[in-house]
Design a protein around this motif. Sequence first.
Motif, PDB file in Angstrom:
ATOM      1  N   MET A 140       0.851  -1.191   0.000  1.00  0.00           N
ATOM      2  CA  MET A 140       0.000   0.000   0.000  1.00  0.00           C
ATOM      3  C   MET A 140       0.887   1.242   0.000  1.00  0.00           C
ATOM      4  N   VAL A 141       0.760   2.052  -1.046  1.00  0.00           N
ATOM      5  CA  VAL A 141       1.579   3.252  -1.179  1.00  0.00           C
ATOM      6  C   VAL A 141       0.667   4.472  -1.168  1.00  0.00           C
ATOM      7  N   GLY A 142       0.864   5.351  -0.217  1.00  0.00           N
ATOM      8  CA  GLY A 142       0.014   6.524  -0.086  1.00  0.00           C
ATOM      9  C   GLY A 142       0.410   7.646  -1.038  1.00  0.00           C
ATOM     10  N   VAL A 143      -0.583   8.178  -1.763  1.00  0.00           N
ATOM     11  CA  VAL A 143      -0.394   9.362  -2.605  1.00  0.00           C
ATOM     12  C   VAL A 143      -1.565  10.294  -2.316  1.00  0.00           C
ATOM     13  N   TYR A 144      -1.279  11.527  -1.900  1.00  0.00           N
ATOM     14  CA  TYR A 144      -2.325  12.416  -1.399  1.00  0.00           C
ATOM     15  C   TYR A 144      -2.665  13.568  -2.320  1.00  0.00           C
ATOM     16  N   SER A 145      -1.928  13.702  -3.424  1.00  0.00           N
ATOM     17  CA  SER A 145      -2.249  14.711  -4.415  1.00  0.00           C
ATOM     18  C   SER A 145      -1.482  14.394  -5.692  1.00  0.00           C
TER      19      SER A 145
ATOM     20  N   GLU B 207       6.733  -3.726 -11.319  1.00  0.00           N
ATOM     21  CA  GLU B 207       7.681  -4.401 -12.208  1.00  0.00           C
ATOM     22  C   GLU B 207       8.095  -5.760 -11.666  1.00  0.00           C
ATOM     23  N   GLU B 208       8.117  -5.904 -10.346  1.00  0.00           N
ATOM     24  CA  GLU B 208       8.518  -7.168  -9.737  1.00  0.00           C
ATOM     25  C   GLU B 208       7.332  -8.076  -9.420  1.00  0.00           C
ATOM     26  N   GLY B 209       6.121  -7.690  -9.888  1.00  0.00           N
ATOM     27  CA  GLY B 209       4.967  -8.577  -9.777  1.00  0.00           C
ATOM     28  C   GLY B 209       4.217  -8.525  -8.466  1.00  0.00           C
ATOM     29  N   LEU B 210       4.383  -7.450  -7.701  1.00  0.00           N
ATOM     30  CA  LEU B 210       3.630  -7.318  -6.457  1.00  0.00           C
ATOM     31  C   LEU B 210       2.227  -6.776  -6.734  1.00  0.00           C
ATOM     32  N   LEU B 211       1.286  -7.128  -5.875  1.00  0.00           N
ATOM     33  CA  LEU B 211      -0.054  -6.540  -5.898  1.00  0.00           C
ATOM     34  C   LEU B 211       0.061  -5.185  -5.215  1.00  0.00           C
ATOM     35  N   VAL B 212      -0.299  -4.107  -5.929  1.00  0.00           N
ATOM     36  CA  VAL B 212      -0.048  -2.753  -5.431  1.00  0.00           C
ATOM     37  C   VAL B 212      -1.339  -1.960  -5.319  1.00  0.00           C
ATOM     38  N   LEU B 213      -1.526  -1.320  -4.166  1.00  0.00           N
ATOM     39  CA  LEU B 213      -2.648  -0.418  -3.918  1.00  0.00           C
ATOM     40  C   LEU B 213      -2.111   0.994  -3.784  1.00  0.00           C
ATOM     41  N   MET B 214      -2.680   1.932  -4.519  1.00  0.00           N
ATOM     42  CA  MET B 214      -2.387   3.342  -4.295  1.00  0.00           C
ATOM     43  C   MET B 214      -3.460   3.869  -3.369  1.00  0.00           C
TER      44      MET B 214
END
Length: 404
Positions: free
Chosen positions: A202-207, A235-242
């Motif tokens: 989980m990677v936080g992006v706020y704007s 790129e390394e195949g992880l499941l990613v949430l923004m």
Amino acid sequence: MIPEKKNASDFPTKNIDIEVFSMPGLSVNLQQNEGKAVKLTASGPLKPACSPILKKIASRLQEEKPALIQEDSFVPSGWLPPIPSPAFKRLIFAEVQIALGKYIPETVSIEITRQNSSKYPPGTAADELDMDTIKRVIDEALDLGTLIISFTENDPLLREEIFELIEYVDKKRAIVNCSTWGTDFSKETALRLKEAGLHSLMVGVYSTDPQKHDAVRKSEGSYERAVSAIKLALEEGLLVLMTTHASPSNIKELPALYELASKLGVHEFSVWESMPKRRGEPVINDGDRRTILEMYHRINSSPEGPRMFSNTYFEGQMMGAMAGRRWMHVTVDGDVKPSPYPPFRFGNVKEVPLKEIWQKIRSYPYFQQQKNISPMHDPEFMEFVDKIPEEAKLPYPFEKICGK
């Protein structure tokens, strides 16, 4: 290689009938016929007790696109276990228990560090929970029925032991999520997370404005680091949430943030309502919630772009408020809260087993009520917050407000 995102109707087998859960009195099957939408069916004497929640889960499977389709399973959301999987069986079992009146802390979130930059202030690491305590907390959580372990708050990846902790969690019992600011994220970091068995990052992006994001993070260059972490993880195949928080100041920016999530190719755009720390702080209103829900339904009914998660829907309309009912949070000091947001502690894992603390939380009438709004947005709960003495150290002992 980025995992391919598909719709539930693209599940690789045309005819599916899989038993995903079985116990005396209840059997739950996952079915799909001739490429139609996936659905859950139940049978047995306990079917009436669990039918409401199964219908809600089934309706989401039929009406919404999943976060990810794999060869032999699919991930409905980065916040939920794959279907089918042992952890999903535990989810069904937990929901059966809850339907029968026994609430399970399905999610336990754990803070493991105070750090959010690569510069460690002297003595800070010594104040963090030690590895033996964290592992004991994980074991106790799993024994309580927990099926989602989340390492969260600040940047857990700045503590080197995070990879050992992720690997330590029994993946037959729970999925593991981890948040990051992207501070020192690298290709090697992504590979180690994947090898450790991380479910979602989980990677936080706020704007979409780098300066605004950096201002929220109070760290120059945070936006570029977060975007870089997303790209490397994919790129390394992880499941990613923004992930982001919906507040009065950024509610109009949510569409642009979703466009960024689509451009980056993440699997899920996750929106949580921002929480006030005290009464009187700006919070989103019912009109804002309608805006979020419209966006949620529109995005998830479209085959294009990443899925959207929203606690406005998940807690407000589907499952009900999670804090103290399906969720428990452990701070870096070991204090236990109903979720990360309420400023109250109910015990400390250094002194009391997690099971006893969960029982204590569940003993209070407030957490025995069904709510469709988070505590910090609930006027009834804010009356407790108002009683905290000024200058008191937080989190404050709840029993000093409500007795026991």
